[in-house]
Design an enzyme around this catalytic site. Sequence first.
Site, short mmCIF file in Angstrom:
data_model
loop_
_atom_site.label_atom_id
_atom_site.label_comp_id
_atom_site.label_asym_id
_atom_site.label_seq_id
_atom_site.Cartn_x
_atom_site.Cartn_y
_atom_site.Cartn_z
N TYR A 179 58.56 115.50 34.35
CA TYR A 179 59.98 115.14 34.29
C TYR A 179 60.58 115.29 32.90
CZ TYR A 179 60.43 113.80 39.14
OH TYR A 179 60.50 113.83 40.51
N GLU A 193 58.07 108.71 44.23
CA GLU A 193 56.96 109.63 44.43
C GLU A 193 55.62 108.97 44.12
OE1 GLU A 193 58.31 112.88 42.01
OE2 GLU A 193 60.12 113.06 43.25
#
Length: 421
Positions: A104, A146
């Site tokens: 990310y 997630e």
Amino acid sequence: MAVTGEASAPLTPDQIAIVKSTAPALKAHGEEITSLFYKNMLAAHPELRNIFNKTSQETGAQPRALAGAVFAYASYVDDLGQLSDAVARIAHKHVSLMVTKEQYPIVGEHLIAAVATVLGDAVTPAVAEAWTAAYQALADIFIGLEGGMYTEQEKSAAGWNGWRKFKIAKKVPESAEITSFYLTPEDGKLPLPDFKPGQYVSLHLHVPELGCMQPRQYSLSDVPGQDCYRISVKRDAGKLAGVPGLISNRLHSDYQEGDVVEITHPAGTFSVEPKTRGGQSPMALISAGVGVTPMVSILNATVAEGSARPVSWVHGARSTEVQAFAGHVQGVCEKNPNVKATIFKKHVKDGEVEGVDYHFIGRMDLERVDRKQGLFLDEPEAHYYICGPPAFMRDVRQFLVKAGVGESRIHIEVFGVGDGE
């Protein structure tokens, strides 16, 4: 302000206002920003090419999709509940592709840089800081969702995380374009995790000319609870995207029974739980082309548990040669009076019988279906499941909304161009 992997503080009112104010610029320059983002990120981190679909990059589908998502986030940054369905769908896809929290900050760094490059002087220090904080807040949401999904998969009975090797036990042609692959775990460990009818798996193959793995999502096309997973793959000639299917053609031509592929745990938000979602309320399964694959899973699971709920099967195909599962669906209808099928074909052959081999000639027209056997449009509890080419799905949704069907009862399987090819 740098993007990190650490949890962020809530956005301030000023930051929210700044992000929302940039929405028009993002809409105008979105594809330019996201195209530059992918180009720079993949050049700096070639290992990420194992995650991203090369076909979608070449056709521009992936930059367009990301541009739309960034614009939506800027528009609803103060009301993320409006994006909950999209966030859930993206999180499932990320988990299916084994996206990690460490990736990310990489994405954030290159996305913010691309915004700054394209928008130039409009990206003041305050704008850069607001967007960095906004990206971090969104990343936190995805990482949390997630992470929970990875944990649930790993702890569930027979579950696993990561890419797992499966052997092609059977390879069965379903039409001139679609072939089913029956996949069994190479390690022999059973049972397989259950899945919700309509979900998919990711499958990846190494592509020597690209020097990387290429993943695709394929819907599971049969009921859960078996000792194999079945996917049914269309050989993509490139008529829709302009680029032949990189993985689908290899599966059809190069992979035979006994060969090994790798897949991830089933995922996806397009699904039906017959005992809970909708109960015994009517259900319409509306598909075109290879969009039939998740519908077969839903249909088979519904009849397998003895459900008496009324089912309207509506499918469009170019011709009998490319219509997959035609005989199977016909057999289901003969054995289950609660299931009614309506088939549209653009081309029929001499000897084909109206009412048996097809019901209408031409493009799908749901008004004709409604007049002939009903689409449950007067049933306030009816649910509608749609899968097929993007333009087809848009048309079906528009028809249903115009007919008074609430959005909460319309379920669409969204695969980007090149995904699930």
